[in-house]
Enzyme design. Structure first.
Site, PDB file in Angstrom:
ATOM      1  N   ARG A  56     -40.145  -2.968 -61.675  1.00 41.69           N
ATOM      2  CA  ARG A  56     -38.954  -3.032 -60.810  1.00 41.69           C
ATOM      3  C   ARG A  56     -37.924  -2.018 -61.290  1.00 41.69           C
ATOM      4  O   ARG A  56     -37.239  -1.377 -60.520  1.00 41.69           O
ATOM      5  CB  ARG A  56     -38.352  -4.444 -60.778  1.00 41.69           C
ATOM      6  CG  ARG A  56     -36.988  -4.476 -60.097  1.00 41.69           C
ATOM      7  CD  ARG A  56     -36.485  -5.863 -59.711  1.00 41.69           C
ATOM      8  NE  ARG A  56     -36.751  -6.891 -60.671  1.00 41.69           N
ATOM      9  CZ  ARG A  56     -36.142  -7.001 -61.878  1.00 41.69           C
ATOM     10  NH1 ARG A  56     -35.247  -6.126 -62.248  1.00 41.69           N
ATOM     11  NH2 ARG A  56     -36.462  -7.994 -62.688  1.00 41.69           N
ATOM     12  N   TYR A 109     -29.190   3.245 -35.144  1.00 41.57           N
ATOM     13  CA  TYR A 109     -30.339   2.352 -35.133  1.00 41.57           C
ATOM     14  C   TYR A 109     -29.842   0.902 -35.053  1.00 41.57           C
ATOM     15  O   TYR A 109     -28.943   0.506 -35.808  1.00 41.57           O
ATOM     16  CB  TYR A 109     -31.167   2.585 -36.400  1.00 41.57           C
ATOM     17  CG  TYR A 109     -32.242   1.558 -36.584  1.00 41.57           C
ATOM     18  CD1 TYR A 109     -33.181   1.310 -35.581  1.00 41.57           C
ATOM     19  CD2 TYR A 109     -32.321   0.817 -37.747  1.00 41.57           C
ATOM     20  CE1 TYR A 109     -34.157   0.354 -35.745  1.00 41.57           C
ATOM     21  CE2 TYR A 109     -33.309  -0.147 -37.912  1.00 41.57           C
ATOM     22  CZ  TYR A 109     -34.214  -0.372 -36.905  1.00 41.57           C
ATOM     23  OH  TYR A 109     -35.176  -1.329 -37.054  1.00 41.57           O
ATOM     24  N   ASP A 182     -27.413   9.210 -42.311  1.00 42.67           N
ATOM     25  CA  ASP A 182     -28.791   8.769 -42.121  1.00 42.67           C
ATOM     26  C   ASP A 182     -29.550   9.972 -41.552  1.00 42.67           C
ATOM     27  O   ASP A 182     -29.341  10.370 -40.409  1.00 42.67           O
ATOM     28  CB  ASP A 182     -28.825   7.570 -41.160  1.00 42.67           C
ATOM     29  CG  ASP A 182     -30.230   7.014 -40.967  1.00 42.67           C
ATOM     30  OD1 ASP A 182     -31.197   7.799 -41.105  1.00 42.67           O
ATOM     31  OD2 ASP A 182     -30.357   5.818 -40.667  1.00 42.67           O
ATOM     32  N   LYS A 207     -40.614   6.964 -41.374  1.00 40.85           N
ATOM     33  CA  LYS A 207     -40.653   7.868 -40.229  1.00 40.85           C
ATOM     34  C   LYS A 207     -41.241   9.229 -40.628  1.00 40.85           C
ATOM     35  O   LYS A 207     -42.372   9.296 -41.032  1.00 40.85           O
ATOM     36  CB  LYS A 207     -39.245   7.953 -39.632  1.00 40.85           C
ATOM     37  CG  LYS A 207     -38.585   6.574 -39.418  1.00 40.85           C
ATOM     38  CD  LYS A 207     -39.337   5.732 -38.435  1.00 40.85           C
ATOM     39  CE  LYS A 207     -38.907   4.297 -38.221  1.00 40.85           C
ATOM     40  NZ  LYS A 207     -37.902   3.643 -38.979  1.00 40.85           N
TER      41      LYS A 207
HETATM   42  C1  LIG Z   1     -32.413   6.069 -37.969  1.00 42.34           C
HETATM   43  C2  LIG Z   1     -32.993   4.877 -38.682  1.00 42.34           C
HETATM   44  N1  LIG Z   1     -32.432   4.469 -39.823  1.00 42.34           N
HETATM   45  C3  LIG Z   1     -32.911   3.394 -40.508  1.00 42.34           C
HETATM   46  C4  LIG Z   1     -33.987   2.675 -40.034  1.00 42.34           C
HETATM   47  C5  LIG Z   1     -34.466   1.462 -40.797  1.00 42.34           C
HETATM   48  O1  LIG Z   1     -35.629   1.784 -41.502  1.00 42.34           O
HETATM   49  P1  LIG Z   1     -36.814   0.727 -41.821  1.00 42.34           P
HETATM   50  O2  LIG Z   1     -37.412   0.312 -40.522  1.00 42.34           O
HETATM   51  O3  LIG Z   1     -37.728   1.527 -42.689  1.00 42.34           O
HETATM   52  O4  LIG Z   1     -36.180  -0.415 -42.548  1.00 42.34           O
HETATM   53  C6  LIG Z   1     -34.608   3.071 -38.847  1.00 42.34           C
HETATM   54  C7  LIG Z   1     -35.777   2.318 -38.323  1.00 42.34           C
HETATM   55  O5  LIG Z   1     -36.205   2.518 -37.214  1.00 42.34           O
HETATM   56  C8  LIG Z   1     -34.099   4.205 -38.160  1.00 42.34           C
HETATM   57  O6  LIG Z   1     -34.644   4.628 -37.004  1.00 42.34           O
END
Ligand SMILES: Cc1ncc(COP(=O)(O)O)c(C=O)c1O
Length: 387
Positions: A56, A109, A182, A207
Site C-alpha cells: 500500500r 464528468y 482533469d 481512458k
Molecule cells: C473526465 C473524467 N474524469 C474522471 C473520471 C473518473 O474516472 P474513473 O472512472 O477511472 O474513476 C472519468 C470517468 O469517466 C472521466 O471521464
C-alpha cells in the site's frame, strides 16, 4: 528514475517507453515485472531492501508507472490510484479542509460532480459552479480566502468545452488557490497542463492512458514536490492505490499513447467531417472545428484536438437514443479512450447523476469515443445509424 532512462531532454515517445522503466536489475527484463506482492523481507527490523516495506505504501510496478506519468506530465511527483475517482477523492481531502471551497466546472464528468456534491459536501466541502471557458466568470465564483481549488476539465466531458489553462492558472493563483486540470480527454500527449501553469493534473487512466478498455485506474501529478509529498501521504493513509497488475497495464498502455493518439485524432477528424455535413446532425462539438468557441485556445494549448466528438441529433432525445442503439461497430457503452470506438447517450448514461443539477446535459446529445479502427468502416457505420 535513472538519468539514462528518464532524461527529461528525451522526447515524449522516448519517455513513455523508458521513464521509470530501466531494465530489471536482477534479470535484465526490459519490461518492469508485475510485483504481485503485499510485503517485503526486512534485513533486521527496519532494514528495508530497496526501500519497500508494504505494497500500500510503495510497490515497484506502481513506482514505475508513477515515475513515467510524472515525466510525461512534466511534474515533480506522480501517484497512481485504483480509479480516477479514487485519485480525485484523495486530492480533495488532502488539499482541502472542511469549510473550504472549490470551484467546479459547469461541464464535467458526472462522477466528479457526484463526488463533490454527494460525498465531499457531507464532509464539509463547499462548492459552486463556473463556466470553464470564461476566466472572468471563474474569478467571480472564487470566494477569497475560502476557495482552495479551481477545478477544470479541458476538453470537458461531454460538451467538449475548452478552458484557457494559462489564464485560469493566473486567476487561481491571484486568489491563493491551486488550479487542478482533469487531463483525461486530452492525455499528456496532446496537452501538458503543468507546463501551462496548472498545479495539479488528474487522470482517469482507465481512458487514453490505459487505452485498451481493460483496466480501471487513476492518477495525480503535482508540479510542486511538497504538494506531491502531501498527496503521497494521503495516498498511503487513505489506501486507494493502484494494484500491481493494474499499474502494469496502465504502464503498457503509455508506451503506445503517442501513436494511438495520432490515429484517434485522424479518425475523429474524419468523423467530424461526416457529421458536419449530415442533415440529421444539428451541431457538432469538436475543438478542432474553426467555429468552436474554444478553437483558438485549444490550438494554442493542445498538440491536436483529440478523439472525442459530441453531436446533437435532430428530433431530440428519442432520435439521439435511436442513433446510439443503431450503430454496429461503435459499441454502445460508457467509458472512452480505448482502441475500439464507443457511442453513448450522456444524459441517460455517463451523466445521469447530473440530472436536475447545473451540470445537466442536453438530451439530444450523443458522445463518441472514436477508436483506431479503419476510418472507412467507422464512417460507414455512422452513416447507416443516422439513416
Ligand atoms: C473526465 C473524467 N474524469 C474522471 C473520471 C473518473 O474516472 P474513473 O472512472 O477511472 O474513476 C472519468 C470517468 O469517466 C472521466 O471521464
Amino acid at each position: 528514475m535513472t538519468e539514462r532512462h528518464g532524461d527529461p531532454a528525451y522526447g515524449f515517445e522516448t519517455l513513455a517507453i523508458h521513464a521509470g522503466q530501466p531494465p530489471d536489475p536482477s534479470t535484465g527484463a526490459v519490461v518492469p515485472p508485475i510485483y504481485q506482492v503485499s510485503t517485503y523481507k526486512q534485513d533486521g527490523v527496519g532494514g528495508l531492501r530497496g526501500g519497500y516495506e508494504y505494497s500500500r505504501s510503495a510497490n515497484p510496478t506502481r513506482d514505475a508507472l508513477q515515475e513515467c506519468l510524472a515525466a510525461l506530465e512534466n511534474g515533480a511527483r506522480g501517484l497512481a490510484f485504483a480509479s480516477g475517482l479514487a485519485a480525485e477523492d484523495t486530492l480533495l481531502r488532502a488539499l482541502c479542509a472542511p469549510g473550504e471551497h472549490v470551484v467546479i466546472p459547469d461541464d464535467a464528468y458526472g462522477g466528479t460532480y457526484r463526488l463533490v456534491d454527494k460525498v465531499a459536501r457531507r464532509w464539509g466541502l463547499e462548492w459552486n459552479v463556473a463556466p470553464v471557458a470564461d476566466p472572468e466568470a471563474v474569478r467571480a465564483a472564487i470566494r477569497p480566502g475560502q476557495t482552495r481549488l479551481v477545478w477544470v476539465e479541458s476538453p470537458t466531458n461531454p460538451l467538449l468545452g475548452i478552458a484557457d489553462i494559462a489564464a485560469l492558472a493566473t486567476v487561481a493563483h491571484q486568489a491563493g488557490a491551486l488550479l487542478v486540470v482533469d487531463n483525461t480527454f486530452a492525455s499528456p500527449y496532446l496537452q501538458q497542463p503543468l507546463a501551462l501553469g496548472a498545479d495539479l493534473v488528474v487522470h482517469s487512466t482507465t481512458k487514453y492512458v490505459g487505452g485498451h478498455s481493460d483496466v480501471v485506474g487513476g492518477a495525480l501529478v503535482a508540479a510542486d514536490p511538497e504538494v506531491g509529498e502531501l498527496l503521497a501521504f494521503h495516498q498511503n493513509a487513505m489506501g486507494a492505490v493502484a494494484g500491481p497488475f493494474d499499474a502494469w497495464l496502465a504502464l503498457r498502455g503509455l508506451k503506445t499513447l503517442a501513436v494511438r493518439m495520432e490515429r484517434h485524432c485522424d479518425n475523429a477528424e474524419a468523423v467530424v467531417d461526416l457529421l458536419a455535413a449530415h442533415p440529421r446532425v444539428t451541431a457538432v462539438r469538436y475543438p478542432g472545428l474553426p467555429e468552436h468557441p474554444g478553437h483558438a485556445v485549444a490550438a494554442r494549448q493542445m498538440r491536436r484536438f483529440g478523439g472525442m466528438v459530441s453531436f446533437h441529433v435532430e428530433g431530440g432525445e428519442q432520435a439521439a437514443l435511436q442513433v446510439c442503439e443503431r450503430t454496429r461497430l461503435f459499441t454502445l457503452g460508457e467509458s472512452l479512450g480505448g482502441v475500439e470506438s464507443l457511442i453513448e447517450h450522456p444524459g441517460r448514461m455517463t451523466h445521469a447523476s447530473a440530472a436536475g443539477s447545473p451540470l445537466q446535459v442536453p438530451d439530444d446529445l450523443v458522445r463518441l469515443s472514436v477508436g483506431i479502427e479503419s476510418s472507412r468502416d467507422l464512417l460507414a457505420d455512422l452513416s447507416q445509424a443516422l439513416g
